[in-house]
Design a protein around this motif. Structure first.
Motif, PDB file in Angstrom:
ATOM      1  N   SER A  73      43.658  -5.778  -2.055  1.00 24.13           N
ATOM      2  CA  SER A  73      44.128  -4.694  -2.335  1.00 24.13           C
ATOM      3  C   SER A  73      45.173  -4.558  -3.200  1.00 24.13           C
ATOM      4  CB  SER A  73      44.347  -4.098  -0.938  1.00 24.13           C
ATOM      5  OG  SER A  73      44.727  -2.742  -1.049  1.00 24.13           O
ATOM      6  N   PHE A  74      45.181  -3.925  -4.038  1.00 27.81           N
ATOM      7  CA  PHE A  74      46.286  -3.706  -5.067  1.00 27.81           C
ATOM      8  C   PHE A  74      46.548  -2.236  -5.256  1.00 27.81           C
ATOM      9  CE2 PHE A  74      45.790  -8.120  -6.271  1.00 27.81           C
ATOM     10  CZ  PHE A  74      46.914  -8.402  -6.967  1.00 27.81           C
ATOM     11  N   VAL A  75      47.849  -1.902  -5.136  1.00 28.52           N
ATOM     12  CA  VAL A  75      48.215  -0.465  -5.240  1.00 28.52           C
ATOM     13  C   VAL A  75      48.830  -0.242  -6.874  1.00 28.52           C
ATOM     14  CG1 VAL A  75      48.904  -0.039  -2.925  1.00 28.52           C
ATOM     15  CG2 VAL A  75      50.600  -0.982  -4.561  1.00 28.52           C
ATOM     16  N   ASP A  76      49.065  -1.084  -7.384  1.00 32.03           N
ATOM     17  CA  ASP A  76      49.267  -1.081  -9.114  1.00 32.03           C
ATOM     18  C   ASP A  76      48.974  -2.610  -9.498  1.00 32.03           C
ATOM     19  OD1 ASP A  76      51.733  -2.554  -8.461  1.00 32.03           O
ATOM     20  OD2 ASP A  76      52.642  -0.671  -7.888  1.00 32.03           O
ATOM     21  N   GLU A  77      49.364  -2.716 -10.818  1.00 25.82           N
ATOM     22  CA  GLU A  77      48.973  -4.020 -11.471  1.00 25.82           C
ATOM     23  C   GLU A  77      49.995  -5.015 -10.920  1.00 25.82           C
ATOM     24  OE1 GLU A  77      48.014  -4.252 -15.565  1.00 25.82           O
ATOM     25  OE2 GLU A  77      47.986  -2.167 -15.618  1.00 25.82           O
ATOM     26  N   SER A  78      51.046  -4.684 -10.378  1.00 25.94           N
ATOM     27  CA  SER A  78      51.910  -5.706  -9.795  1.00 25.94           C
ATOM     28  C   SER A  78      51.760  -6.009  -8.197  1.00 25.94           C
ATOM     29  CB  SER A  78      53.221  -5.275 -10.165  1.00 25.94           C
ATOM     30  OG  SER A  78      53.627  -5.065 -11.494  1.00 25.94           O
ATOM     31  N   HIS A  79      51.964  -5.081  -7.484  1.00 23.26           N
ATOM     32  CA  HIS A  79      51.768  -5.219  -5.854  1.00 23.26           C
ATOM     33  C   HIS A  79      50.341  -5.371  -5.469  1.00 23.26           C
ATOM     34  CE1 HIS A  79      55.577  -3.627  -6.988  1.00 23.26           C
ATOM     35  NE2 HIS A  79      56.089  -4.152  -6.031  1.00 23.26           N
ATOM     36  N   GLY A  80      50.017  -6.289  -4.957  1.00 18.66           N
ATOM     37  CA  GLY A  80      48.879  -6.755  -4.127  1.00 18.66           C
ATOM     38  C   GLY A  80      48.890  -7.691  -3.009  1.00 18.66           C
ATOM     39  N   TRP A  81      47.685  -7.364  -2.047  1.00 22.12           N
ATOM     40  CA  TRP A  81      47.339  -8.364  -0.879  1.00 22.12           C
ATOM     41  C   TRP A  81      46.259  -8.833  -1.160  1.00 22.12           C
ATOM     42  CZ3 TRP A  81      49.799  -3.844  -1.685  1.00 22.12           C
ATOM     43  CH2 TRP A  81      51.498  -3.605  -1.319  1.00 22.12           C
ATOM     44  N   ALA A  82      45.989 -10.185  -0.554  1.00 17.31           N
ATOM     45  CA  ALA A  82      44.881 -10.873  -0.133  1.00 17.31           C
ATOM     46  C   ALA A  82      44.897 -11.188   1.098  1.00 17.31           C
ATOM     47  CB  ALA A  82      44.644 -11.954  -1.362  1.00 17.31           C
ATOM     48  N   ALA A  83      43.681 -11.218   1.848  1.00 16.11           N
ATOM     49  CA  ALA A  83      43.601 -11.684   3.217  1.00 16.11           C
ATOM     50  C   ALA A  83      42.470 -12.084   3.872  1.00 16.11           C
ATOM     51  CB  ALA A  83      43.902 -10.252   4.079  1.00 16.11           C
ATOM     52  N   GLY A  84      42.389 -13.157   4.686  1.00 18.49           N
ATOM     53  CA  GLY A  84      41.141 -13.722   5.305  1.00 18.49           C
ATOM     54  C   GLY A  84      41.383 -14.495   6.453  1.00 18.49           C
ATOM     55  N   TYR A  85      40.782 -15.753   6.325  1.00 19.96           N
ATOM     56  CA  TYR A  85      40.565 -16.588   7.408  1.00 19.96           C
ATOM     57  C   TYR A  85      41.944 -16.953   8.085  1.00 19.96           C
ATOM     58  CZ  TYR A  85      39.310 -20.644  10.120  1.00 19.96           C
ATOM     59  OH  TYR A  85      38.932 -21.579  11.220  1.00 19.96           O
ATOM     60  N   TYR A  86      42.075 -17.049   9.470  1.00 15.94           N
ATOM     61  CA  TYR A  86      43.285 -17.783  10.045  1.00 15.94           C
ATOM     62  C   TYR A  86      44.445 -16.932  10.199  1.00 15.94           C
ATOM     63  CZ  TYR A  86      45.669 -21.590  12.362  1.00 15.94           C
ATOM     64  OH  TYR A  86      46.439 -22.492  13.431  1.00 15.94           O
ATOM     65  N   GLY A  87      44.123 -15.499  10.169  1.00 18.68           N
ATOM     66  CA  GLY A  87      45.328 -14.557   9.876  1.00 18.68           C
ATOM     67  C   GLY A  87      46.141 -14.759   8.652  1.00 18.68           C
ATOM     68  N   THR A  88      45.600 -15.037   7.588  1.00 25.92           N
ATOM     69  CA  THR A  88      46.287 -15.332   6.447  1.00 25.92           C
ATOM     70  C   THR A  88      46.247 -14.153   5.353  1.00 25.92           C
ATOM     71  OG1 THR A  88      45.917 -17.655   6.292  1.00 25.92           O
ATOM     72  CG2 THR A  88      46.326 -16.520   4.053  1.00 25.92           C
ATOM     73  N   ILE A  89      47.584 -13.845   5.290  1.00 28.48           N
ATOM     74  CA  ILE A  89      48.075 -12.622   4.242  1.00 28.48           C
ATOM     75  C   ILE A  89      49.019 -13.263   2.889  1.00 28.48           C
ATOM     76  CG2 ILE A  89      48.751 -10.245   3.785  1.00 28.48           C
ATOM     77  CD1 ILE A  89      48.492  -9.956   6.746  1.00 28.48           C
ATOM     78  N   LEU A  90      48.291 -13.167   1.734  1.00 28.67           N
ATOM     79  CA  LEU A  90      48.977 -13.363   0.660  1.00 28.67           C
ATOM     80  C   LEU A  90      49.569 -12.202  -0.134  1.00 28.67           C
ATOM     81  CD1 LEU A  90      46.737 -16.249  -0.763  1.00 28.67           C
ATOM     82  CD2 LEU A  90      48.799 -16.617   0.652  1.00 28.67           C
ATOM     83  N   LYS A  91      50.832 -12.181  -0.303  1.00 25.61           N
ATOM     84  CA  LYS A  91      51.360 -10.937  -1.069  1.00 25.61           C
ATOM     85  C   LYS A  91      51.978 -11.358  -2.409  1.00 25.61           C
ATOM     86  CE  LYS A  91      54.945  -7.277  -0.642  1.00 25.61           C
ATOM     87  NZ  LYS A  91      55.902  -6.686   0.071  1.00 25.61           N
ATOM     88  N   THR A  92      51.645 -10.447  -3.572  1.00 29.11           N
ATOM     89  CA  THR A  92      52.482 -10.607  -4.848  1.00 29.11           C
ATOM     90  C   THR A  92      53.089  -9.569  -5.407  1.00 29.11           C
ATOM     91  OG1 THR A  92      51.937 -11.158  -7.320  1.00 29.11           O
ATOM     92  CG2 THR A  92      50.163 -10.042  -6.203  1.00 29.11           C
ATOM     93  N   VAL A  93      54.277  -9.406  -5.903  1.00 26.60           N
ATOM     94  CA  VAL A  93      55.051  -8.312  -6.570  1.00 26.60           C
ATOM     95  C   VAL A  93      54.860  -8.390  -8.053  1.00 26.60           C
ATOM     96  CG1 VAL A  93      55.921  -7.801  -4.274  1.00 26.60           C
ATOM     97  CG2 VAL A  93      57.059  -9.431  -6.205  1.00 26.60           C
ATOM     98  N   ASP A  94      54.370  -9.558  -8.507  1.00 30.46           N
ATOM     99  CA  ASP A  94      54.335  -9.710 -10.189  1.00 30.46           C
ATOM    100  C   ASP A  94      53.018 -10.008 -10.630  1.00 30.46           C
ATOM    101  OD1 ASP A  94      53.756 -12.324  -9.055  1.00 30.46           O
ATOM    102  OD2 ASP A  94      55.716 -13.229  -9.892  1.00 30.46           O
ATOM    103  N   GLY A  95      52.075  -9.336 -10.012  1.00 30.56           N
ATOM    104  CA  GLY A  95      50.565  -9.354 -10.690  1.00 30.56           C
ATOM    105  C   GLY A  95      49.921 -10.750 -10.311  1.00 30.56           C
ATOM    106  N   GLY A  96      50.603 -11.353  -9.265  1.00 32.69           N
ATOM    107  CA  GLY A  96      49.845 -12.795  -9.046  1.00 32.69           C
ATOM    108  C   GLY A  96      50.141 -13.900  -9.556  1.00 32.69           C
ATOM    109  N   SER A  97      51.300 -13.817 -10.344  1.00 30.83           N
ATOM    110  CA  SER A  97      52.083 -15.129 -10.870  1.00 30.83           C
ATOM    111  C   SER A  97      52.709 -15.699  -9.705  1.00 30.83           C
ATOM    112  CB  SER A  97      53.268 -14.777 -11.919  1.00 30.83           C
ATOM    113  OG  SER A  97      52.718 -14.059 -13.154  1.00 30.83           O
ATOM    114  N   ASN A  98      53.215 -15.048  -8.755  1.00 32.21           N
ATOM    115  CA  ASN A  98      53.767 -15.829  -7.502  1.00 32.21           C
ATOM    116  C   ASN A  98      53.211 -15.035  -6.296  1.00 32.21           C
ATOM    117  OD1 ASN A  98      55.846 -17.760  -8.632  1.00 32.21           O
ATOM    118  ND2 ASN A  98      56.062 -15.878  -9.777  1.00 32.21           N
ATOM    119  N   TRP A  99      53.028 -15.678  -5.178  1.00 34.91           N
ATOM    120  CA  TRP A  99      52.597 -15.241  -3.823  1.00 34.91           C
ATOM    121  C   TRP A  99      53.449 -15.690  -2.851  1.00 34.91           C
ATOM    122  CZ3 TRP A  99      48.124 -11.942  -3.773  1.00 34.91           C
ATOM    123  CH2 TRP A  99      47.552 -11.878  -5.111  1.00 34.91           C
TER     124      TRP A  99
END
Length: 371
Positions: A73-99
């Motif tokens: 789920s992304f709310v704009d080109e910079s801020h996004g979240w990916a989620a899945g197995y084992y309660g994992t959530i990954l967040k980026t605030v720079d369009g995916g360069s860093n999580w």
């Protein structure tokens, strides 16, 4: 290796021990020399190692293997979240360069995640939990837990107050107060022996929504869930995985390459008390037999379908075009979730921690997450 524990030999082992002492001395001297010449030789100890772009939040469970990702789920080109197995959530605030890696307080599999803005998000898990965050995904609070921990598969809010969640055994949950309370709703005219697993959810307004699942079920409500009417005939044997509005059209996708066009009625359902309803579903032949797992829209009337080794772009809400995957391992790529970040670009996530951006105009793929 070079420790006093090796120096225990006697007799015939004495020569071996002397050799090991000599070898260790040479190795240490070589390492010291290499360290001193690093600036001249250009050698860097970590140069041959893949550098992860994932940092871990404090007190987080550290994962050393890529987790299957099911939703993004992304709310704009910079801020996004990916989620899945084992309660994992990954967040980026720079369009995916860093999580940044966050973990739920539990190890539930996260099936769907949706952020409404940079702070407020929702998710559902395979143990029947509905959870929310008010700090951008750093912390999560359980807002509802299904009896018998029924697997929940999807959640979608249309406003901060109004949303639905669906899951196994025909589970339909509705809130109109921002998740403070959740009411159980039912399929009014379902006649099968076993209740279907409901996977897909499209919330069109505060009163109008559609869902899709196994046994060919596509259902609709036009009165905020007081009545949910199955609009597909019983002979349809498809398993639908997601449903979405693309432009002015509604499409449901599913296993074995199924794509169905759901025709809207301007005046709503003809008669919500009828078991038999007019034929409102037609099928689209994409020539694909592999599974589809997600369908998403952009803000310009287009959309994307993703699945096992296949990606289809939808143009003008009706035209389907296959996107070429120019990779030798294309037949083994599982794209489980997608979200739009611009008119032509999407973020896709999937099995084994797969995460990419895709430009559908050029078919260019760019990797996002380095585990």
């Amino acid at each position: 290796m070079c420790s006093s524990d090796l120096m225990v030999g006697k007799g015939s082992y004495r020569q071996l021990n002397l050799f090991l002492m000599f070898f260790c001395a040479v190795l240490i001297a070589t390492m010291d020399a290499s360290a001193g010449d690093e600036g001249e030789s250009g050698f860097e100890p970590d140069a041959l190692l893949s550098q992860s772009n994932i940092s871990h939040h404090r007190d987080d469970r550290v994962r050393f293997v890529p987790d299957n990702l099911f939703s993004v789920s992304f709310v704009d080109e910079s801020h996004g979240w990916a989620a899945g197995y084992y309660g994992t959530i990954l967040k980026t605030v720079d369009g995916g360069s860093n999580w940044t890696h966050f973990s739920l307080p539990n190890t539930d599999l996260i099936r769907r995640i949706q952020f409404l803005d940079r702070d407020h998000g929702w998710l559902v898990t395979h143990r029947g939990r509905i959870m929310s965050s008010e700090d951008g995904g750093v912390s999560w609070k359980t807002r509802h837990t299904e009896d018998r921990q029924i697997n929940l598969r999807n959640i979608q809010f249309v406003t901060p107050d109004t949303g639905w969640a669906v899951g196994h055994e025909g589970a339909i949950l509705y809130t109109s107060d921002g998740g403070e309370t959740w009411a159980n709703q039912n399929l009014n005219n379902f006649i099968g022996r076993d209740l279907p697993r409901l996977n897909g959810l499209a919330v069109l307004s505060e009163s109008h929504a559609m869902l899709a699942g196994e046994f060919g079920v596509i259902a609709e409500t036009v009165d905020a869930g007081k009545n949910w009417m199955v609009i597909t005939p019983p002979e349809i044997n498809a398993t639908f995985t997601e449903i979405a509005q693309i432009g002015n059209s509604i499409f449901a996708v599913g296993l074995n390459g199924v794509v169905a066009n759901v025709h809207l009625q301007k005046d709503g359902l003809d008669n919500v008390s009828k078991v038999e309803v007019p034929a409102r579903v037609s099928f689209v032949d994409t020539g694909v037999e592999q599974h589809f797992f997600d369908i998403v829209a952009n803000e310009d009337g287009g959309g994307l379908i993703v699945g096992l080794a296949n990606i289809f772009a939808i143009e003008n809400g009706k035209n389907f075009r296959g996107v070429e995957i120019d990779r030798p391992d294309r037949n083994y790529l599982y794209f489980m979730g997608a979200t739009s970040i611009s008119e032509s670009k999407y973020v896709l996530v999937g099995a084994r921690g797969l995460a990419i951006t895709l430009d559908v105009t050029t078919a260019q793929m760019t990797g996002l997450i380095k585990w």
